[in-house]
Design an enzyme around this catalytic site. Structure first.
Site, mmCIF file in Angstrom:
data_model
loop_
_atom_site.group_PDB
_atom_site.id
_atom_site.type_symbol
_atom_site.label_atom_id
_atom_site.label_comp_id
_atom_site.label_asym_id
_atom_site.label_seq_id
_atom_site.Cartn_x
_atom_site.Cartn_y
_atom_site.Cartn_z
ATOM 1 N N ARG A 1 53.628 41.465 10.337
ATOM 2 C CA ARG A 1 54.165 41.652 11.685
ATOM 3 C C ARG A 1 54.182 40.268 12.314
ATOM 4 O O ARG A 1 53.248 39.487 12.113
ATOM 5 C CB ARG A 1 53.291 42.613 12.506
ATOM 6 C CG ARG A 1 53.749 42.751 13.955
ATOM 7 C CD ARG A 1 53.101 43.938 14.691
ATOM 8 N NE ARG A 1 51.662 43.846 14.860
ATOM 9 C CZ ARG A 1 50.756 44.530 14.155
ATOM 10 N NH1 ARG A 1 51.170 45.372 13.217
ATOM 11 N NH2 ARG A 1 49.466 44.392 14.366
ATOM 12 N N GLU B 1 54.717 38.542 16.051
ATOM 13 C CA GLU B 1 54.794 38.960 17.460
ATOM 14 C C GLU B 1 54.747 37.765 18.393
ATOM 15 O O GLU B 1 53.833 36.941 18.318
ATOM 16 C CB GLU B 1 53.623 39.907 17.783
ATOM 17 C CG GLU B 1 53.558 40.315 19.240
ATOM 18 C CD GLU B 1 52.541 41.412 19.517
ATOM 19 O OE1 GLU B 1 51.499 41.463 18.830
ATOM 20 O OE2 GLU B 1 52.791 42.205 20.438
ATOM 21 N N TYR C 1 55.489 47.168 6.581
ATOM 22 C CA TYR C 1 54.177 47.535 6.038
ATOM 23 C C TYR C 1 54.401 48.349 4.772
ATOM 24 O O TYR C 1 55.047 49.396 4.820
ATOM 25 C CB TYR C 1 53.395 48.351 7.069
ATOM 26 C CG TYR C 1 53.445 47.701 8.439
ATOM 27 C CD1 TYR C 1 52.551 46.695 8.783
ATOM 28 C CD2 TYR C 1 54.438 48.054 9.363
ATOM 29 C CE1 TYR C 1 52.636 46.067 10.022
ATOM 30 C CE2 TYR C 1 54.522 47.425 10.600
ATOM 31 C CZ TYR C 1 53.622 46.432 10.917
ATOM 32 O OH TYR C 1 53.717 45.811 12.138
ATOM 33 N N HIS D 1 46.465 49.299 13.711
ATOM 34 C CA HIS D 1 45.388 48.938 14.638
ATOM 35 C C HIS D 1 44.045 48.847 13.918
ATOM 36 O O HIS D 1 43.057 49.478 14.321
ATOM 37 C CB HIS D 1 45.339 49.919 15.820
ATOM 38 C CG HIS D 1 46.459 49.707 16.793
ATOM 39 N ND1 HIS D 1 46.762 50.595 17.799
ATOM 40 C CD2 HIS D 1 47.352 48.685 16.920
ATOM 41 C CE1 HIS D 1 47.800 50.133 18.498
ATOM 42 N NE2 HIS D 1 48.175 48.986 17.976
ATOM 43 N N HIS E 1 57.131 45.833 23.851
ATOM 44 C CA HIS E 1 56.670 46.530 25.054
ATOM 45 C C HIS E 1 56.536 45.506 26.174
ATOM 46 O O HIS E 1 56.506 44.307 25.918
ATOM 47 C CB HIS E 1 55.320 47.210 24.782
ATOM 48 C CG HIS E 1 54.297 46.304 24.138
ATOM 49 N ND1 HIS E 1 53.544 45.403 24.857
ATOM 50 C CD2 HIS E 1 53.925 46.121 22.846
ATOM 51 C CE1 HIS E 1 52.748 44.731 24.037
ATOM 52 N NE2 HIS E 1 52.973 45.136 22.803
ATOM 53 N N ASP F 1 21.237 53.184 28.858
ATOM 54 C CA ASP F 1 21.408 52.496 30.147
ATOM 55 C C ASP F 1 22.233 51.218 30.019
ATOM 56 O O ASP F 1 22.194 50.344 30.876
ATOM 57 C CB ASP F 1 20.037 52.193 30.777
ATOM 58 C CG ASP F 1 19.172 51.344 29.865
ATOM 59 O OD1 ASP F 1 19.567 51.134 28.692
ATOM 60 O OD2 ASP F 1 18.108 50.887 30.323
ATOM 61 N N ASP G 1 46.376 39.978 14.829
ATOM 62 C CA ASP G 1 47.042 40.376 16.074
ATOM 63 C C ASP G 1 45.975 40.279 17.154
ATOM 64 O O ASP G 1 45.085 41.126 17.228
ATOM 65 C CB ASP G 1 47.580 41.805 15.930
ATOM 66 C CG ASP G 1 48.314 42.292 17.184
ATOM 67 O OD1 ASP G 1 48.195 41.634 18.247
ATOM 68 O OD2 ASP G 1 48.976 43.345 17.094
ATOM 69 N N HIS H 1 49.769 46.635 26.970
ATOM 70 C CA HIS H 1 50.969 47.474 27.013
ATOM 71 C C HIS H 1 51.200 47.697 28.499
ATOM 72 O O HIS H 1 50.629 48.603 29.096
ATOM 73 C CB HIS H 1 50.756 48.794 26.268
ATOM 74 C CG HIS H 1 50.555 48.577 24.784
ATOM 75 N ND1 HIS H 1 50.009 49.509 23.953
ATOM 76 C CD2 HIS H 1 50.835 47.502 23.995
ATOM 77 C CE1 HIS H 1 49.962 49.033 22.713
ATOM 78 N NE2 HIS H 1 50.458 47.815 22.716
ATOM 79 N N ASP I 1 49.543 38.534 23.695
ATOM 80 C CA ASP I 1 49.600 39.513 22.597
ATOM 81 C C ASP I 1 50.419 38.888 21.474
ATOM 82 O O ASP I 1 51.652 38.921 21.513
ATOM 83 C CB ASP I 1 50.230 40.818 23.111
ATOM 84 C CG ASP I 1 50.249 41.912 22.053
ATOM 85 O OD1 ASP I 1 49.606 41.748 21.001
ATOM 86 O OD2 ASP I 1 50.914 42.944 22.290
ATOM 87 N N GLU J 1 58.005 42.219 18.275
ATOM 88 C CA GLU J 1 57.051 42.299 17.182
ATOM 89 C C GLU J 1 57.472 43.225 16.051
ATOM 90 O O GLU J 1 56.815 44.221 15.781
ATOM 91 C CB GLU J 1 55.685 42.732 17.719
ATOM 92 C CG GLU J 1 55.727 43.968 18.630
ATOM 93 C CD GLU J 1 54.328 44.386 19.082
ATOM 94 O OE1 GLU J 1 53.449 44.509 18.224
ATOM 95 O OE2 GLU J 1 54.132 44.575 20.294
HETATM 96 N N1 GLY Z 1 48.139 44.583 19.845
HETATM 97 C C1 GLY Z 1 48.861 45.741 20.153
HETATM 98 C C2 GLY Z 1 50.296 45.505 20.132
HETATM 99 O O1 GLY Z 1 50.750 44.564 19.528
HETATM 100 O O2 GLY Z 1 51.051 46.199 20.737
HETATM 101 MN MN MN Z 2 49.840 42.732 19.238
HETATM 102 MN MN MN Z 3 52.217 44.041 21.146
#
Ligand code: GLY
Ligand code: MN
Ligand code: MN
Length: 424
Positions: A385, A387, A367, A222, A333, A19, A239, A340, A250, A363
């Site tokens: 990365r 971003e 890797y 991810h 994106h 629940d 991230d 996104h 982001d 970004e």
């Molecule tokens: N955190 C997901 C991306 O960077 O697109």
């Molecule tokens: Mn991200």
């Molecule tokens: Mn992103």
């Protein structure tokens, strides 16, 4: 819309277990058009000669409100959410066919909430029956995304202000996590730090599950389990972004948990940083997201050849996608209410030009798999990365997350300051 009727349903509540429900988060399109964050709500926007907004909402209920808190109710839907008419949600079945009747076009997005699709189909069939003798019912079905997502793609001043606030809170959160990081700390401790800053600063929630990857976990795009203990010498990739007023930040930053980058980490980091700058340089109204991606990709591929990770020549390496084992995602994106975010980035099979008011991420990353035996051991398990969140302007772009440190020396200085203040 010109003529027609648009129908949007709120996100249903989802059971987490038994629940317990997942924390409620309204559908982005629905919130964009109504500012109403309650489940069991439906909006019907009738265009034409007499445009009107009808909202169906959960009615006030003294007993339920003791358990779940106050509801907007029918009165609030009119007073606070701009409805011309509002009704209890229980009346949807009876009233929706009437509201559809008389319109040629129906704007609705199938496939988002299947149980809502069923209710809509039921109402459409009823409206046909009602229209059989007199009037008409919708014959043209148009995906509401065609107008709502197009509108959401270009951000207004108010939306950009919310994004700036989300990014400012996210800046503080990234700094707090960096300052907290030590060899031996768990990834979840840093995640907790991020969330603490988000909530303390009035953000509703994280915009997506925070990614805190130490050591080889930085190469998992991810990674959200966040359960590893950082080892001395690791890079930590974070991230994470908060949601503020329904707008998402982001941001990705990477730092050495022991305070100093190794020579190999420095080298990879600098390539990614330069690739990001190359992508920035490609942004302008008229250019496309593909142009930014191509610029980052070209730089990364060139440098991967240079350090001997892949074979040249450059053009062949690009056309054969030899960079893929090291850089396997897009450079960015759209960003907005959804991390996104919505909006087409291709039209008629062609990359779509950026326009002032569009917000995107940039970004790039590299890797290096922990089991990649084609590179010297000191490079294995490095993931970087970087971003940032970018607003396209009339003349170029503004980096909205510019003030979050990312220079190699800047980050080392920050970590050195953190070590000193904790030793005191
Ligand atoms: N955190 C997901 C991306 O960077 O697109
Ligand atoms: Mn991200
Ligand atoms: Mn992103």
């Amino acid at each position: 819309m010109g003529e027609g009727v648009l129908v949007l349903f709120s996100t249903p509540e989802f059971i987490r277990n038994n629940d317990v429900t997942h924390p409620y988060r309204q559908d982005s399109d629905f919130f964009y058009l109504t500012g109403l964050d309650e489940p069991e709500s439906v909006m019907v926007l009738s265009a034409g000669e007499h445009p009107q907004l009808t909202l169906f909402v959960r009615p006030r209920n003294k007993e339920r409100e003791i358990w779940d808190g106050p509801r907007t109710g029918v009165e609030g839907a009119v007073a606070a959410h701009g409805a011309n008419n509002a009704y209890p949600i229980e009346e949807l079945g009876k009233r929706l066919p009437e509201l559809l009747k008389g319109h040629e076009k129906l704007y609705y997005r199938f496939g988002v909430y299947p149980e809502c699709d069923q209710r809509l189909i039921g109402a459409l069939v009823r409206s046909r029956a009602l229209a059989r003798r007199k009037g008409r019912s919708p014959t043209h079905l148009i995906d509401s995304a065609a107008i709502v997502h197009e509108q959401r793609r270009i951000k207004s001043g108010g939306e950009i202000a919310s994004l700036r606030q989300a990014i400012e809170i996210t800046r503080q959160a990234h700094l707090a996590a960096m300052l907290k990081a030590r060899p031996g700390c768990f990834e979840y401790e840093l995640e907790a730090e991020l969330l603490a800053v988000f909530r303390r600063s009035g953000s509703e929630r994280a915009a997506y599950s925070s990614i805190v990857g130490s050591g080889p976990n930085a190469t998992i795009l991810h990674h959200i389990r966040n359960d590893r203990q950082a080892q001395a010498g690791d890079l930590v990739l974070i991230d994470a972004g908060c949601e503020f007023d329904y707008y998402a930040a982001d941001i990705t930053r990477v730092f050495p948990v022991s305070g100093k980058f190794t020579a190999e980490q420095r080298q990879i980091y600098q390539i990614v940083l330069d690739a990001q700058q190359a992508a920035f340089d490609a942004i302008a109204p008229g250019a496309s997201q593909d142009d930014a991606h191509a610029a980052a990709l070209r730089h990364i591929t060139e440098q991967l050849i240079e350090i001997g990770f892949i074979q040249g020549p450059l053009e062949l390496a690009l056309s054969e996608e030899r960079y893929k084992p090291y850089f396997m995602h897009r450079t960015g994106h759209y960003l907005g209410m959804d991390v996104h975010d919505v909006g087409l980035d291709q039209t008629m099979g062609k990359p779509r030009p950026l326009e002032p008011g569009v917000v995107i991420t940039i970004e790039p990353g590299i890797y290096i798999a922990v089991d990649n035996e084609q590179v010297p051991a000191a490079y294995r398990g490095i993931g970087v990365r970087i971003e940032d969140d970018i607003l396209v302007t009339e003349t170029g772009y503004e980096n909205l997350s510019q003030s979050i440190p990312k220079g190699l020396d800047e980050i080392e200085a920050l970590m050195a300051g953190a070590a000193q203040s904790s030793a005191r």
